[in-house]
Motif scaffolding. Structure first.
Motif, mmCIF file in Angstrom:
data_model
loop_
_atom_site.group_PDB
_atom_site.id
_atom_site.type_symbol
_atom_site.label_atom_id
_atom_site.label_comp_id
_atom_site.label_asym_id
_atom_site.label_seq_id
_atom_site.Cartn_x
_atom_site.Cartn_y
_atom_site.Cartn_z
ATOM 1 N N GLU A 228 56.697 124.418 56.212
ATOM 2 C CA GLU A 228 56.046 125.266 57.208
ATOM 3 C C GLU A 228 55.234 126.348 56.505
ATOM 4 O O GLU A 228 55.761 127.076 55.658
ATOM 5 C CB GLU A 228 57.104 125.905 58.104
ATOM 6 N N PRO A 229 53.939 126.463 56.805
ATOM 7 C CA PRO A 229 53.139 127.499 56.150
ATOM 8 C C PRO A 229 53.513 128.893 56.654
ATOM 9 O O PRO A 229 53.996 129.057 57.769
ATOM 10 C CB PRO A 229 51.703 127.138 56.552
ATOM 11 N N ILE A 230 53.294 129.895 55.806
ATOM 12 C CA ILE A 230 53.503 131.292 56.210
ATOM 13 C C ILE A 230 52.179 131.810 56.755
ATOM 14 O O ILE A 230 51.211 131.977 56.005
ATOM 15 C CB ILE A 230 53.970 132.148 55.020
ATOM 16 N N PRO A 231 52.067 132.056 58.050
ATOM 17 C CA PRO A 231 50.791 132.483 58.627
ATOM 18 C C PRO A 231 50.461 133.931 58.255
ATOM 19 O O PRO A 231 51.355 134.761 58.125
ATOM 20 C CB PRO A 231 51.014 132.333 60.135
ATOM 21 N N PHE A 255 45.427 132.762 59.312
ATOM 22 C CA PHE A 255 45.204 131.844 58.190
ATOM 23 C C PHE A 255 46.467 131.042 57.926
ATOM 24 O O PHE A 255 47.561 131.593 57.823
ATOM 25 C CB PHE A 255 44.804 132.653 56.958
ATOM 26 N N LEU A 256 46.311 129.698 57.794
ATOM 27 C CA LEU A 256 47.446 128.813 57.553
ATOM 28 C C LEU A 256 47.403 128.156 56.185
ATOM 29 O O LEU A 256 48.319 127.407 55.841
ATOM 30 C CB LEU A 256 47.498 127.707 58.621
ATOM 31 N N GLY A 257 46.362 128.358 55.422
ATOM 32 C CA GLY A 257 46.241 127.690 54.132
ATOM 33 C C GLY A 257 45.739 126.277 54.309
ATOM 34 O O GLY A 257 44.915 125.981 55.178
ATOM 35 N N GLU A 294 37.904 125.799 58.020
ATOM 36 C CA GLU A 294 36.741 126.390 57.361
ATOM 37 C C GLU A 294 36.931 126.257 55.855
ATOM 38 O O GLU A 294 37.923 126.752 55.312
ATOM 39 C CB GLU A 294 36.583 127.872 57.738
ATOM 40 N N ASN A 295 35.982 125.572 55.198
ATOM 41 C CA ASN A 295 36.039 125.401 53.738
ATOM 42 C C ASN A 295 37.380 124.811 53.295
ATOM 43 O O ASN A 295 38.018 125.293 52.348
ATOM 44 C CB ASN A 295 35.790 126.729 53.024
ATOM 45 N N ASN A 296 37.814 123.774 54.022
ATOM 46 C CA ASN A 296 39.070 123.070 53.730
ATOM 47 C C ASN A 296 40.298 123.959 53.880
ATOM 48 O O ASN A 296 41.365 123.649 53.328
ATOM 49 C CB ASN A 296 39.035 122.472 52.317
ATOM 50 N N GLU A 297 40.155 125.053 54.607
ATOM 51 C CA GLU A 297 41.286 125.923 54.926
ATOM 52 C C GLU A 297 41.453 125.968 56.441
ATOM 53 O O GLU A 297 40.467 125.938 57.178
ATOM 54 C CB GLU A 297 41.065 127.328 54.375
ATOM 55 N N ASN A 298 42.689 126.034 56.885
ATOM 56 C CA ASN A 298 42.989 125.894 58.307
ATOM 57 C C ASN A 298 43.365 127.228 58.939
ATOM 58 O O ASN A 298 44.027 128.075 58.316
ATOM 59 C CB ASN A 298 44.127 124.886 58.505
ATOM 60 N N TYR A 299 42.920 127.375 60.187
ATOM 61 C CA TYR A 299 43.141 128.602 60.929
ATOM 62 C C TYR A 299 43.560 128.260 62.357
ATOM 63 O O TYR A 299 43.271 127.175 62.877
ATOM 64 C CB TYR A 299 41.872 129.455 60.985
ATOM 65 N N ASP A 313 41.179 151.607 78.214
ATOM 66 C CA ASP A 313 41.403 150.737 77.057
ATOM 67 C C ASP A 313 41.292 151.503 75.747
ATOM 68 O O ASP A 313 41.821 151.057 74.716
ATOM 69 C CB ASP A 313 40.390 149.584 77.060
ATOM 70 N N LEU A 314 40.588 152.650 75.765
ATOM 71 C CA LEU A 314 40.407 153.427 74.540
ATOM 72 C C LEU A 314 41.710 154.073 74.082
ATOM 73 O O LEU A 314 41.828 154.469 72.918
ATOM 74 C CB LEU A 314 39.335 154.499 74.747
ATOM 75 N N ASN A 315 42.663 154.197 74.983
ATOM 76 C CA ASN A 315 43.943 154.821 74.668
ATOM 77 C C ASN A 315 45.093 153.812 74.653
ATOM 78 O O ASN A 315 46.262 154.192 74.737
ATOM 79 C CB ASN A 315 44.253 155.933 75.672
ATOM 80 N N THR A 316 44.757 152.539 74.572
ATOM 81 C CA THR A 316 45.775 151.482 74.613
ATOM 82 C C THR A 316 45.997 150.920 73.217
ATOM 83 O O THR A 316 45.053 150.705 72.461
ATOM 84 C CB THR A 316 45.344 150.354 75.568
ATOM 85 N N ASP A 317 47.261 150.680 72.906
ATOM 86 C CA ASP A 317 47.629 150.099 71.613
ATOM 87 C C ASP A 317 47.717 148.576 71.775
ATOM 88 O O ASP A 317 48.649 148.064 72.394
ATOM 89 C CB ASP A 317 48.971 150.660 71.155
ATOM 90 N N PHE A 318 46.728 147.873 71.235
ATOM 91 C CA PHE A 318 46.709 146.408 71.306
ATOM 92 C C PHE A 318 47.300 145.846 70.021
ATOM 93 O O PHE A 318 47.033 146.342 68.921
ATOM 94 C CB PHE A 318 45.283 145.893 71.509
ATOM 95 N N LYS A 319 48.094 144.781 70.187
ATOM 96 C CA LYS A 319 48.824 144.246 69.047
ATOM 97 C C LYS A 319 48.801 142.722 69.097
ATOM 98 O O LYS A 319 49.132 142.111 70.118
ATOM 99 C CB LYS A 319 50.261 144.762 69.091
ATOM 100 N N CYS A 320 48.386 142.109 67.993
ATOM 101 C CA CYS A 320 48.412 140.648 67.869
ATOM 102 C C CYS A 320 49.595 140.268 66.983
ATOM 103 O O CYS A 320 49.793 140.857 65.919
ATOM 104 C CB CYS A 320 47.105 140.137 67.268
ATOM 105 N N SER A 321 50.376 139.279 67.427
ATOM 106 C CA SER A 321 51.560 138.845 66.680
ATOM 107 C C SER A 321 51.522 137.341 66.484
ATOM 108 O O SER A 321 51.013 136.596 67.334
ATOM 109 C CB SER A 321 52.843 139.238 67.418
ATOM 110 N N VAL A 322 52.070 136.892 65.361
ATOM 111 C CA VAL A 322 52.207 135.462 65.082
ATOM 112 C C VAL A 322 53.617 135.217 64.562
ATOM 113 O O VAL A 322 54.100 135.932 63.682
ATOM 114 C CB VAL A 322 51.144 134.971 64.073
ATOM 115 N N ARG A 323 54.261 134.223 65.150
ATOM 116 C CA ARG A 323 55.632 133.883 64.755
ATOM 117 C C ARG A 323 55.677 132.418 64.337
ATOM 118 O O ARG A 323 55.126 131.536 64.996
ATOM 119 C CB ARG A 323 56.612 134.123 65.902
#
Length: 386
Positions: A228-231, A255-257, A294-299, A313-323
């Motif tokens: 399993e790749p480390i994202p 990025f998944l490598g 992209e360039n033989n790398e996976n995303y 929205d200017l005062n909102t904390d947006f957060k992206c997570s990957v598990r």
């Protein structure tokens, strides 16, 4: 004479004349060929199941015939029989190869489906055609199954399956392989690529006092389990500039490598609340999940879509997570109004110009005063002062 008449009438009731059969066939609707082909070896019992068997009931009749001869298969014959709406061939010969038609009908309904049977000679050359493919992953243990034996197993608690690998018997004392009693499964310990190959399973079957051997060939392929790749989240940036009232898309790019497979899950949150609950009106939503190279790398990528951007929205904390199964990563971003920085950005180069001009003026003034005060001799050169 009366008894003879009854015998003739009774016989005609159970005999389908060629003309009557042809007329019935014209009215019968063909469903074409069944997708499954029966590939068997000679000298073994074969059971062809009618795909329309669920339709059969006391109101319907079922019959079988070969497509070549058109001759009906009787309910009882020395080698071909109909049992439980299935066609039994005991045993099958290479000459039995062909198309068999199952017909279900009543007074107002008639449907037929054809089934293909191919009987092969018992040779190694037939293995690619008669084998059942099964895939295992390299792991501490794995199971393979001896397929399509249900028609011959009367007592599921008393099932004895003999297993072979490359013609060698796998006995019960083998630590690597173990046939599970009362089942059609073979347990393989420490599955590795070396366990790939042809396996044969067999059982004995008795019918009307005759003993038959039933075998199945399985082609096992063992695949290495891909790590399993480390994202790694590579975007968004910490600050996103935009204008109020505009439509904005912020991609969360992971990025998944070089790995092409991943069980990673990507999602967005706003002030520690999932987007769907934070914006029930749908003004801010998560876009569709997308995977690409992209360039033989996976995303993988999941965008956050604003339609439109508002001041809150200017005062909102947006957060992206990957598990993934091996890690959890989070990246925060904030939305800023681009107009709040426009004057500073525009004045920055202008301020630099004023500083340069001021420096030049001060340099000339200081130089002029120094010439008068000390009466320094001016050295003439080929370059002019600037």
């Amino acid at each position: 004479m009366f008894l003879l008449h009854l015998v003739i009438v009774g016989a005609s009731a159970f005999t389908l004349q060629p003309e009557e059969h042809t007329a019935a066939a014209r009215k019968c609707q063909s469903r074409g060929k069944y997708f499954k082909k029966y590939l068997r070896v000679e000298e073994e019992p074969v059971v062809l199941r009618c795909p329309q068997a669920p339709l059969a009931s006391p109101d319907f009749s079922m019959r079988w015939h070969r497509n070549v001869s058109g001759r009906m298969v009787p309910r009882e014959e020395s080698r071909m029989q109909i049992q439980n709406e299935a066609l039994w061939i005991l045993p099958a010969l290479q000459t039995d190869s062909g198309t068999y038609v199952c017909t279900v009908s009543n007074a107002s309904y008639c449907n037929e489906v054809s089934v293909e049977l191919k009987v092969f000679e018992k040779t190694e050359a037939s293995l690619p055609f008669i084998s059942y493919p099964q895939v295992l992953m390299a792991s501490p243990s794995g199971l393979i199954v001896c397929p399509e034996l249900s028609a011959f197993i009367q007592d599921k608690t008393d099932v004895t399956i003999h297993w072979y690998k490359d013609s060698a018997l796998l006995d019960h004392d083998n630590r690597k392989f173990r046939a599970l009693e009362g089942t059609t499964h073979l347990l393989i310990q420490n599955v590795s690529v070396a366990d790939s190959g042809y396996y044969c399973c067999g059982m004995e079957f008795s019918h009307n006092g005759t003993q038959y051997n039933i075998t199945r060939t399985i082609k096992v392929q063992v695949k290495q389990k891909e790590e399993e790749p480390i994202p790694v989240i590579v975007s968004p940036h910490q600050t996103i500039l935009t204008s109020l009232g505009s439509r904005l898309t912020i991609p969360c790019k992971v990025f998944l490598g070089v790995s092409r497979t991943s069980g990673s899950i990507v999602w967005w949150m706003a002030n520690d609340t999932v987007v769907e609950k934070a914006y029930p009106d749908g003004r801010v939503t998560e876009g569709p999940f997308k995977g690409y190279s992209e360039n033989n790398e996976n995303y993988i990528e999941v965008p956050l879509i604003f339609d439109p951007v508002v001041r809150e929205d200017l005062n909102t904390d947006f957060k992206c997570s990957v598990r993934s199964s091996v890690s959890l990563q989070t990246l925060r971003t904030t939305v800023k109004e681009a107009s709040a920085f426009s004057w500073e950005i525009a004045l920055a180069p202008l301020s630099l110009i004023f500083l340069v001009l001021g420096g030049i003026c001060m340099h000339r003034r200081c130089k002029h005063r120094a010439g008068k005060a000390y009466g320094l001799t001016k050295i003439k050169t080929g370059h002019e002062d600037f």
